[in-house]
Write an enzyme that holds these catalytic residues in place. Structure first.
Site, PDB file in Angstrom:
ATOM      1  N   ASP A  56      47.274  27.989  36.760  1.00 35.04           N
ATOM      2  CA  ASP A  56      46.052  28.073  37.173  1.00 35.04           C
ATOM      3  C   ASP A  56      44.946  28.897  35.492  1.00 35.04           C
ATOM      4  O   ASP A  56      43.936  28.453  36.092  1.00 35.04           O
ATOM      5  CB  ASP A  56      46.261  29.297  37.977  1.00 35.04           C
ATOM      6  CG  ASP A  56      47.381  29.224  38.697  1.00 35.04           C
ATOM      7  OD1 ASP A  56      47.994  27.467  38.933  1.00 35.04           O
ATOM      8  OD2 ASP A  56      47.701  29.574  39.814  1.00 35.04           O
ATOM      9  N   HIS A 140      41.322  55.965  35.545  1.00 32.45           N
ATOM     10  CA  HIS A 140      40.499  57.269  35.771  1.00 32.45           C
ATOM     11  C   HIS A 140      40.009  56.101  37.122  1.00 32.45           C
ATOM     12  O   HIS A 140      39.682  55.254  36.687  1.00 32.45           O
ATOM     13  CB  HIS A 140      39.571  57.999  34.801  1.00 32.45           C
ATOM     14  CG  HIS A 140      39.922  58.474  34.370  1.00 32.45           C
ATOM     15  ND1 HIS A 140      40.808  59.486  34.245  1.00 32.45           N
ATOM     16  CD2 HIS A 140      40.266  58.530  32.498  1.00 32.45           C
ATOM     17  CE1 HIS A 140      40.853  60.386  33.448  1.00 32.45           C
ATOM     18  NE2 HIS A 140      40.584  59.549  31.938  1.00 32.45           N
ATOM     19  N   THR A 170      45.500  34.154  46.750  1.00 30.55           N
ATOM     20  CA  THR A 170      46.864  34.241  46.684  1.00 30.55           C
ATOM     21  C   THR A 170      47.218  35.163  45.013  1.00 30.55           C
ATOM     22  O   THR A 170      47.851  35.037  44.473  1.00 30.55           O
ATOM     23  CB  THR A 170      47.272  32.680  46.279  1.00 30.55           C
ATOM     24  OG1 THR A 170      46.498  32.429  45.176  1.00 30.55           O
ATOM     25  CG2 THR A 170      47.742  32.513  48.053  1.00 30.55           C
TER      26      THR A 170
END
Length: 290
Positions: A56, A140, A170
């Site tokens: 991807d 943090h 997705t």
């Protein structure tokens, strides 16, 4: 027909690219191969179709490069999941004639226009097909304000926030607890990452909304577009997100609904995990016997 093959930096992808290139030219097509690092807009000029051999990440980078020229992109899954791919490697060589006959459907996918504004000056401008992510670089919390259509909406305190297109719903957004959107839905999803307050939930807004994310306070923070172009953010920086008039053209050899695609990919991932778990159990049993 002019076809360009873009492959990821991988020996298997290179071999498949060479084999595919040879087969395309034997059918009379004009074909060229290039690695992802060699890809430029000028190198893709006047292509009728770009075949992407990779996962991807490779697909997203190629699709962004092709979008402004209106060149359709067809993904061949050589990654782990391949949500954006249209075809598997074992099917590709069998479907060459179908590709050359343009027997595929082309979908238009929404893209985002993203700008980073610092002290009133634009320091970044780019396109996103998947998502825009603002996240803490250390363990943090950070605080991010959100404006929708120039009106203050909310403040997120946590590890960060994801703004995703339906295509990107997705990806990181889903992992952070956001919903999966149908790719044809004119909407965006905003998903906080590990929010400090349990009442902070994913928000779905219309795609025509103008979104502004401002880093109000926090520790070292970065923002990225489609998992790339990561840039550091400073207090007061504003990330402006609007729907782009440019769309990505995605070629689908085996068209399926977005929901079916998601279910198939998750089923494949679960099967892969099950196989890995079974292999580990066998290994542990062998170790125990020894």
């Amino acid at each position: 027909m002019k076809i360009i093959i873009v492959y990821k930096d991988d020996a298997g992808a290179q071999r498949l690219a060479r084999e595919l290139h040879k087969k395309l030219e034997s059918r009379g097509a004009s074909a060229a191969c290039m690695g992802l690092r060699e890809m430029t807009k000028s190198a893709l000029w006047q292509a009728d179709l770009v075949l992407v051999l990779g996962g991807d990440g490779t697909f997203l980078k190629t699709a962004r490069c092709c979008a402004t020229q209106g060149i359709p992109v067809l993904g061949v899954n050589l990654g782990t999941i391949g949500f954006l791919s249209s075809i598997e490697p074992e099917q590709l060589l069998q479907e060459v004639d179908r590709i050359l006959n343009r027997d595929y459907r082309i979908e238009s996918r929404m893209m985002l226009d993203v700008r980073l504004i610092r002290d009133g000056m634009e320091v970044y401008h780019g396109l996103s097909m998947n998502d825009v992510v603002i996240r803490a670089c250390v363990s943090h919390t950070i605080t991010i304000g959100l404006q929708i259509d120039r009106l203050f909406h909310t403040t997120y305190t946590g590890d960060g926030v994801v703004c995703a297109t339906p295509t990107g719903s997705t990806a990181y957004s889903f992992s952070a607890g956001g919903p999966v959107l149908d790719v044809d839905l004119p909407a965006l999803v905003i998903t906080p990452i590990c929010p400090q307050l349990s009442c902070s939930r994913a928000l779905v807004v219309r795609s025509s909304a103008r979104l502004v994310f401002e880093l109000v306070a926090g520790h070292p923070t970065a923002f990225s577009v489609d998992g790339e172009d990561e840039l550091p953010l400073a207090k007061g920086d504003r990330v402006e997100v609007v729907r782009s008039p440019v769309t990505a053209k995605i070629a689908e050899v085996f068209p399926v609904s977005s929901l079916d695609r998601v279910l198939r990919r998750f089923e494949r991932l679960n099967n892969t995990r099950a196989e890995a778990s079974n292999d580990m159990n066998i290994l542990l049993q062998s170790c125990y016997v020894l």
